[in-house]
Design a protein around this motif. Structure first.
Motif, PDB file in Angstrom:
ATOM      1  N   ARG A  32      46.560  49.221 -20.699  1.00 48.22           N
ATOM      2  CA  ARG A  32      46.644  49.222 -19.280  1.00 48.22           C
ATOM      3  C   ARG A  32      46.356  47.751 -18.873  1.00 48.22           C
ATOM      4  O   ARG A  32      44.972  47.379 -19.450  1.00 48.22           O
ATOM      5  CB  ARG A  32      45.825  49.916 -18.398  1.00 48.22           C
ATOM      6  N   ASP A  54      53.943  50.269  -6.038  1.00 48.13           N
ATOM      7  CA  ASP A  54      53.041  50.820  -6.921  1.00 48.13           C
ATOM      8  C   ASP A  54      52.542  49.698  -8.080  1.00 48.13           C
ATOM      9  O   ASP A  54      51.525  50.269  -8.808  1.00 48.13           O
ATOM     10  CB  ASP A  54      53.050  52.215  -7.423  1.00 48.13           C
ATOM     11  N   ARG A  55      52.573  48.577  -8.039  1.00 42.72           N
ATOM     12  CA  ARG A  55      52.527  47.666  -9.141  1.00 42.72           C
ATOM     13  C   ARG A  55      51.832  46.274  -8.609  1.00 42.72           C
ATOM     14  O   ARG A  55      51.506  45.377  -9.416  1.00 42.72           O
ATOM     15  CB  ARG A  55      53.553  47.394  -9.782  1.00 42.72           C
ATOM     16  N   GLN A 102      47.970  50.519  -0.050  1.00 44.06           N
ATOM     17  CA  GLN A 102      48.729  50.257  -1.246  1.00 44.06           C
ATOM     18  C   GLN A 102      48.118  49.556  -2.233  1.00 44.06           C
ATOM     19  O   GLN A 102      47.919  50.163  -3.543  1.00 44.06           O
ATOM     20  CB  GLN A 102      50.282  49.670  -1.272  1.00 44.06           C
ATOM     21  N   GLU A 154      44.764  51.621  -3.458  1.00 40.58           N
ATOM     22  CA  GLU A 154      45.269  52.685  -4.242  1.00 40.58           C
ATOM     23  C   GLU A 154      45.531  52.109  -5.591  1.00 40.58           C
ATOM     24  O   GLU A 154      45.303  52.857  -6.661  1.00 40.58           O
ATOM     25  CB  GLU A 154      46.397  53.518  -3.683  1.00 40.58           C
ATOM     26  N   ASN A 155      46.309  51.106  -5.818  1.00 41.37           N
ATOM     27  CA  ASN A 155      46.678  50.557  -7.184  1.00 41.37           C
ATOM     28  C   ASN A 155      45.562  50.183  -7.908  1.00 41.37           C
ATOM     29  O   ASN A 155      45.374  50.471  -9.091  1.00 41.37           O
ATOM     30  CB  ASN A 155      47.817  49.483  -6.860  1.00 41.37           C
ATOM     31  N   ARG A 203      43.611  53.200  -9.314  1.00 44.12           N
ATOM     32  CA  ARG A 203      44.375  53.563 -10.399  1.00 44.12           C
ATOM     33  C   ARG A 203      44.256  52.895 -11.732  1.00 44.12           C
ATOM     34  O   ARG A 203      44.051  53.480 -12.946  1.00 44.12           O
ATOM     35  CB  ARG A 203      45.899  53.761 -10.017  1.00 44.12           C
ATOM     36  N   LEU A 204      44.412  51.640 -11.517  1.00 44.68           N
ATOM     37  CA  LEU A 204      43.964  50.933 -12.819  1.00 44.68           C
ATOM     38  C   LEU A 204      42.564  50.773 -13.148  1.00 44.68           C
ATOM     39  O   LEU A 204      42.169  50.788 -14.494  1.00 44.68           O
ATOM     40  CB  LEU A 204      44.767  49.374 -12.372  1.00 44.68           C
ATOM     41  N   GLY A 210      39.906  52.439 -13.252  1.00 45.45           N
ATOM     42  CA  GLY A 210      39.465  53.619 -13.052  1.00 45.45           C
ATOM     43  C   GLY A 210      38.114  54.064 -12.892  1.00 45.45           C
ATOM     44  O   GLY A 210      37.339  55.019 -12.829  1.00 45.45           O
TER      45      GLY A 210
END
Length: 262
Positions: A150, A197-198, A244, A247-248, A251-252, A254
């Motif tokens: 990632r 989402d990126r 957004q 959240e991204n 997610r990355l 973590g």
């Protein structure tokens, strides 16, 4: 809530105002800050800052400018250092052919060692790439073929081809105050095109102050200005961009604990 996913709180520009900088960020709705490593050997300085402030985290890595200085740092060493609870990523590492302060072979060796650490641990890699789109893309393709990892291309100023290649490989793209500059229309067009989402936002402070702060020292609270322009070019509200990109980020990254409301 917003996140400044990339700044350099250990740089001398912030030495006399660190508490104020963190406080202003929190007051501006910036709930998490990641202060990014440029030299593995200076990790203790970053940890001292991250341990001082609950909402500040850090990475460990070697900037390509210092690739020769820290040539030979192993994946195993990076993995070991990342066991600290406040170390949440590797890097920034990658390729810089604009300044070429580090030799190209040493930059590539370091880049690949950091990728291997990201692959081994599941922690993200923060990638610095400047004027090196073709070689960066080749290395990313080659290394992804060895096993998934990632990563985020930070402070993105490269071409559309590399950005889309990174998206195809599952990576993130992060934007700084450069997005707000008058000359950056091509970058804004790219930011408008990328999947929701990126995308992430950052300051890369103390550099690259956005918009109305141009020419001044940048700081994490100013990430709001980049988010405003991101919202404008994507045709959504600032609240939506904040939601957004945050959240991204979680997610990355973590390993960074998300607040209950995030």
């Amino acid at each position: 809530m917003l996140v400044d996913s990339h700044c350099h709180l250990d740089f001398p520009d912030f030495a006399d105002d660190l508490a104020g900088i963190v406080a202003r960020a929190e007051a501006s709705g910036v709930g998490r800050i990641v202060t990014i490593s440029t030299r593995v050997r200076k990790l203790p300085d970053l940890l001292a800052i991250a341990e001082r402030f609950p909402n500040v985290y850090c990475s460990v890595g070697t900037h390509p400018h210092h690739a020769d200085e820290e040539d030979g740092i192993t994946t195993d060493e990076l993995v070991k250092l990342a066991q600290h609870p406040k170390v949440v990523a590797f890097g920034e590492a990658g390729l810089d052919y604009f300044y070429e302060m580090g030799s190209r072979p040493a930059q590539e060796r370091g880049f690949r060692a950091h990728i291997a650490a990201a692959r081994q641990t599941g922690l993200p890699l923060v990638i610095h790439t400047r004027e090196a789109d073709a070689d960066c893309g080749k290395i990313l393709e080659d290394e992804m073929g060895k096993g998934a990892f990632r990563a985020v291309l930070h402070c993105y100023t490269g071409g559309r081809d590399l950005a889309m290649q990174a998206i195809d490989l599952g990576l993130m793209i992060s934007f700084t105050g450069i997005l707000t500059f008058k000359k950056s229309q091509a970058l804004r067009d790219l930011a408008a095109e990328l999947p929701a989402d990126r995308i992430m936002v950052e300051t890369d402070s103390p550099y690259l102050a956005p918009g109305k702060y141009r020419g001044k020292r940048n700081e994490p609270s100013y990430v709001v200005e980049t988010a405003k322009v991101m919202a404008e070019v994507r045709g959504v509200s600032l609240d939506e961009i904040a939601r957004q990109t945050t959240e991204n980020f979680f997610r990355l990254f973590g390993k960074v604990p998300a607040p209950a409301a995030a």
